[in-house]
Design a protein around this motif. Sequence first.
Motif, PDB file in Angstrom:
ATOM      1  N   LYS A  18      -2.548   2.859  -4.588  1.00 22.52           N
ATOM      2  CA  LYS A  18      -2.312   3.496  -3.283  1.00 22.52           C
ATOM      3  C   LYS A  18      -3.603   4.101  -2.737  1.00 22.52           C
ATOM      4  O   LYS A  18      -3.882   4.008  -1.545  1.00 22.52           O
ATOM      5  N   PRO A  36       0.796  -1.233   0.000  1.00 27.86           N
ATOM      6  CA  PRO A  36       0.000   0.000   0.000  1.00 27.86           C
ATOM      7  C   PRO A  36       0.828   1.283   0.000  1.00 27.86           C
ATOM      8  O   PRO A  36       0.397   2.295  -0.541  1.00 27.86           O
ATOM      9  N   SER A  37       2.023   1.248   0.573  1.00 26.96           N
ATOM     10  CA  SER A  37       2.817   2.484   0.644  1.00 26.96           C
ATOM     11  C   SER A  37       3.396   2.872  -0.715  1.00 26.96           C
ATOM     12  O   SER A  37       3.573   4.052  -0.990  1.00 26.96           O
ATOM     13  N   SER A  38       3.683   1.896  -1.584  1.00 22.14           N
ATOM     14  CA  SER A  38       4.242   2.207  -2.903  1.00 22.14           C
ATOM     15  C   SER A  38       3.231   2.037  -4.033  1.00 22.14           C
ATOM     16  O   SER A  38       3.434   2.539  -5.127  1.00 22.14           O
ATOM     17  N   GLY A  39       2.157   1.298  -3.782  1.00 22.06           N
ATOM     18  CA  GLY A  39       1.180   1.027  -4.828  1.00 22.06           C
ATOM     19  C   GLY A  39       1.578  -0.123  -5.738  1.00 22.06           C
ATOM     20  O   GLY A  39       0.928  -0.370  -6.745  1.00 22.06           O
ATOM     21  N   THR A  93      -0.522   4.886  -8.299  1.00 16.83           N
ATOM     22  CA  THR A  93      -1.210   5.908  -7.493  1.00 16.83           C
ATOM     23  C   THR A  93      -2.663   5.506  -7.255  1.00 16.83           C
ATOM     24  O   THR A  93      -3.220   5.765  -6.182  1.00 16.83           O
ATOM     25  N   GLY A  99      -4.560   2.376   0.474  1.00 18.94           N
ATOM     26  CA  GLY A  99      -3.916   3.168   1.513  1.00 18.94           C
ATOM     27  C   GLY A  99      -4.795   3.593   2.630  1.00 18.94           C
ATOM     28  O   GLY A  99      -5.932   3.425   2.761  1.00 18.94           O
TER      29      GLY A  99
END
Length: 172
Positions: free
Chosen positions: A168, A52-55, A165, A172
């Motif tokens: 994410k 989730p932090s980088s997608g 993105t 995220g």
Amino acid sequence: MDDSTCEIWFGDETGIEGAPRPRRRWAQRGEKTRTPFTGDHVRENIIGAVCPSSGELFTHAVPYVDREWFQLFIDGLAAVTKQRHEEDKRVILILDNAGWHKVKSLKCHHIEPMYLPPYSPDLNPIERLWLVLKARWFTNHICHNHEELSKRVDQAIKSFINTPTDVKSICG
């Protein structure tokens, strides 16, 4: 845990039907919507992991899910994350409690598995990604054979891989 020393991935499996249940959709007043059904049972299974932090998204399409297929998935994910591990970054894969996730003979390489509490799919961000994937690509869409379904699954997965993105924002 610090992002500079740790990379967290969430893993799970999903199945995609060639003839999914119809969902709500727009129709003219007084008109009934119809979704044809071919009578065939066409299904594609996907094993995936998302960071989730980088997608980033990593997936394998498989005929079914068991220990052997999951091991191949882990081998692939380990190859993708190997460089980060060599840079002294911990790679953690958070999974649910499926039997093939906890087999003692599973070789996890440098990946550290951790497990969610039982019956808690709402804590796994990849579950949201599977829901969005199915809603965008398979709502009221019929695939008449396995090749057609596989092609559509590939397009859907590539659409997420090419837009980290978007991943994410979903996870995220």
